[in-house]
Design an enzyme around this catalytic site. Structure first.
Site, PDB file in Angstrom:
ATOM      1  N   ASN A  78       4.808  -1.139 -11.014  1.00 27.85           N
ATOM      2  CA  ASN A  78       3.872  -1.082  -9.872  1.00 27.85           C
ATOM      3  C   ASN A  78       4.066   0.295  -9.251  1.00 27.85           C
ATOM      4  O   ASN A  78       5.111   0.499  -8.454  1.00 27.85           O
ATOM      5  CB  ASN A  78       3.696  -2.258  -8.971  1.00 27.85           C
ATOM      6  CG  ASN A  78       2.854  -2.080  -7.809  1.00 27.85           C
ATOM      7  OD1 ASN A  78       1.589  -1.960  -8.137  1.00 27.85           O
ATOM      8  ND2 ASN A  78       3.471  -1.647  -6.565  1.00 27.85           N
ATOM      9  N   GLU A  79       3.080   0.910  -9.070  1.00 23.04           N
ATOM     10  CA  GLU A  79       2.864   2.452  -8.105  1.00 23.04           C
ATOM     11  C   GLU A  79       4.333   2.970  -8.207  1.00 23.04           C
ATOM     12  O   GLU A  79       5.013   3.296  -7.108  1.00 23.04           O
ATOM     13  CB  GLU A  79       2.793   1.861  -6.584  1.00 23.04           C
ATOM     14  CG  GLU A  79       1.351   1.324  -6.569  1.00 23.04           C
ATOM     15  CD  GLU A  79       0.677   1.236  -4.877  1.00 23.04           C
ATOM     16  OE1 GLU A  79       1.677   1.480  -3.996  1.00 23.04           O
ATOM     17  OE2 GLU A  79      -0.339   0.720  -4.950  1.00 23.04           O
ATOM     18  N   GLU A 116      -5.465  -3.033  -8.233  1.00 23.59           N
ATOM     19  CA  GLU A 116      -5.547  -2.782  -6.310  1.00 23.59           C
ATOM     20  C   GLU A 116      -6.731  -2.070  -5.977  1.00 23.59           C
ATOM     21  O   GLU A 116      -6.966  -0.900  -6.264  1.00 23.59           O
ATOM     22  CB  GLU A 116      -4.311  -2.443  -5.912  1.00 23.59           C
ATOM     23  CG  GLU A 116      -3.155  -3.374  -6.018  1.00 23.59           C
ATOM     24  CD  GLU A 116      -1.865  -2.790  -5.447  1.00 23.59           C
ATOM     25  OE1 GLU A 116      -2.050  -2.476  -4.178  1.00 23.59           O
ATOM     26  OE2 GLU A 116      -0.803  -3.146  -5.880  1.00 23.59           O
TER      27      GLU A 116
END
Lengths: 516, 85
Positions: free
Chosen positions: A173-174, A316
């Site tokens: 994630n990210e 997101e």
């Protein structure tokens, strides 16, 4: 100038994947703990600690998929902490956000049970930032292996004989920031390594989602598609709807980006509830930016993947404002007004109209965090205006997007302008056409004429509208039903036309049925 | 979620204890006298909060508020099903 929509009911463009209406739940603030999960001993009605009124509300909007455990939390989450007897699970003091205890009472088994109760697909995000290849590999084995192995046996020992079905799995994630501050090239190499050992066991086939760009970082997409498109099923995109950003973007010589943030108290994004037309316009403009961002990333993806095998997964997104006064800023708790509803409706129209490439989105976050569907306080629960948008738009899930052209008036403010009207037109498996329309102008109504060809004679089966007197109206614990959908009486059919009288700042859903 | 662009943890990292102290004091100071309970009620409320299992590091787990701020409001109440105040 008139607002016009021209639809050909015989020309389908792409299927609107139901997962476009997906959600996101992170171990953050009160999303999981004291949100979804109140514990078995709570006096709030629950089953195995999962709050029943929340489950019922999310089943109503047909929640298709839920992403977990993060978010940034995913890249610090060690799944073995969250299995086995709860009294033996380690508690950790999180010094980063005020010493809040994470006792790991909600782990893999609890999440899978939640998804079963919700009737949705789980989407699990693995740890690349601080976890090992082995840790991720063993998590997949634990969840999905049906044979005999150390991890499958451990699962059985913990009370789950049969493996779960797990389709959606995120490799990190990210990782461009909170997941390890990696360059695109470094992450791409790591992705390929972690992904290789995230095995498919038996009939379980993972849909592998790579970490995609932040907002307008097109270099990231270029590198990931070049280096990994052969091995992944999806590439994620994170982009929030906001006017003030805490982030400072540093462009590097090699085209990568680095991120730092402004220091001090957290008042960069404006109030969720106390705003004027300048702030309304800013958020509407920011919401429409999603169209440009998706279009540009999709063009890069087309270059490497013209057959559109790799999906764009916007896992997101949503509005981001200052937290509610008096609440812990680290909990990201914000109220939700008509402005949130209109911006969400417009963004969902954008996703629908890009459904040839966009196969899933996950608004952040389901309960009590950012642009939430549901807010809770003790045993009380409020359905937000955004929740009602999802309830109105669920008719598009798994329908066919119809080819349509739109001509719109402009909404002008202080020398700037945006398109006033946006829409989605879809055809479901029963032959019913659903139209969702948004009027982004908070002051002026709009007459919209919708021409529908190749559909014969039709009637208006149903219409709903979501609007309110003031742009910052909201649902509160004391007045929970100020904003909710009402029957819409502003549409008439004349031949092959539907004439729709849209009030200002409104969302409309129409259901058209063919006369046989 | 990352708040360099988005991480709640990073948000915390970027705010010192002094920042938080200032944040709470500033909001308390901005409340009008007629919006606040008197000192005795305030202390009684906070004493009740201090024994609650949902209190963590000054924050109520049932509403996400800093209890020192929530307890000050004349129209506030404990968010629990069985209100403690």
């Amino acid at each position: 100038m008139a607002n016009q929509i021209v639809v050909n009911a015989n020309q389908t463009v792409s299927k609107i994947n139901r997962n476009i209406y997906g959600h996101f739940a992170e171990h953050l603030g009160r999303c999981i703990y004291n949100g979804f999960y109140v514990g078995e001993n709570s006096d709030i009605p629950n089953v195995d600690g999962l709050r029943l009124d929340i489950i019922e509300a999310l089943r109503e909007i047909r929640i298709p998929v839920l992403r977990w455990p993060g978010g940034c939390f995913a890249d610090e989450y060690h799944w073995m902490d969250g299995i086995g007897p709860k009294e033996l699970r380690p508690s950790m003091i999180n010094t980063h956000w005020g010493g809040v205890v994470e006792n790991n009472a909600f782990g893999t088994h609890e999440f899978m049970e939640l998804c079963e109760k919700l009737g949705c697909e789980p989407y699990i995000c693995g740890n690349v930032g601080s976890g090992t290849v082995r840790e991720m590999s063993e998590w997949i084995e634990y969840m999905t292996f049906d044979g005999k192995s150390p991890m499958a046996d451990l699962r059985r020992k913990n009370g789950k004989e049969e493996p779960w079905k797990l389709k959606y799995f995120g490799i990190g994630n990210e990782n461009w920031n909170c997941g390890g501050r990696m360059r695109a090239e470094f992450y791409a190499d790591n992705l390929n390594r972690y992904n290789l050992y995230a095995r498919d066991y038996g009939e379980n086939k993972l849909f592998r989602i790579a970490v995609g760009p932040r907002g307008e970082n097109y270099h990231w997409t270029e590198v990931l598609m070049r280096e990994a498109a052969l091995y992944i099923n999806g590439l994620s995109l994170h982009h929030y709807t906001r006017v003030g950003d805490k982030v400072i973007i540093h462009k590097c010589a090699d085209d990568n980006e680095k991120y730092t943030s402004k220091q001090g108290e957290d008042h960069f994004r404006g109030s969720a509830t106390d705003f004027d037309e300048k702030d309304w316009f800013g958020i509407m403009k920011a919401a429409l930016m999603m169209d440009e961002i998706i279009t540009k990333h999709a063009a890069i993806m087309d270059k490497y993947d013209p057959e559109k095998k790799v999906a764009l997964i916007v896992d997101e997104w949503g509005t981001w404002f200052d937290c509610e006064p008096g609440t812990n800023p680290g909990f990201l708790y914000q109220q939700n007004t008509l402005r949130d509803a209109v911006s969400a409706a417009a963004t969902l129209n954008i996703f629908n109209n890009h459904s040839d490439r966009v196969q899933m989105t996950n608004i952040a976050q389901t309960i009590n965090v950012l642009q939430a569907m549901i807010l809770t306080e003790g045993d009380r629960m409020v359905l937000t205006p955004t929740y009602h948008v999802y309830n109105m738009y669920k008719v598009h899930q798994d329908s066919e997007l119809l080819n349509c052209g739109i001509v719109s008036d402009e909404y002008k403010y202080n020398g700037e302008k945006i398109q006033k009207i946006n829409s989605t037109v879809s055809l479901d498996c029963k032959g019913i056409i659903h139209i969702t329309l948004v009027n982004m102008d908070p002051n002026e109504p709009a007459t919209v004429v919708c021409y529908i060809s190749e559909y014969g004679s039709f009637t208006l089966k149903h219409g709903e509208i979501l609007t309110s007197e003031n742009m910052n109206d909201m649902n509160t614990f004391d007045v929970p039903d100020r904003i909710k959908p009402k029957k819409f009486m502003g549409a008439v059919i004349k031949g092959d036309k539907v004439i729709i009288e849209m009030p200002p700042k409104a969302i409309v859903m129409l259901e058209l049925e063919q006369v046989k | 979620m990352n708040d360099y662009s988005a991480c709640k943890r990073c948000t915390y990292l970027n705010m010192s204890d002094e920042d938080y102290d200032r944040y709470i004091r500033r909001i308390l100071a901005s409340m009008k006298p007629q919006e606040k309970v008197n000192e005795d009620v305030y202390r009684t409320r906070l004493a009740s909060c201090s024994t609650c299992v949902y209190l963590q590091n000054g924050v109520c787990g049932m509403c996400g508020c800093f209890v020192e701020l929530r307890a000050a409001g004349i129209s506030s109440h404990c968010p629990m099903r069985k209100r403690k105040w």
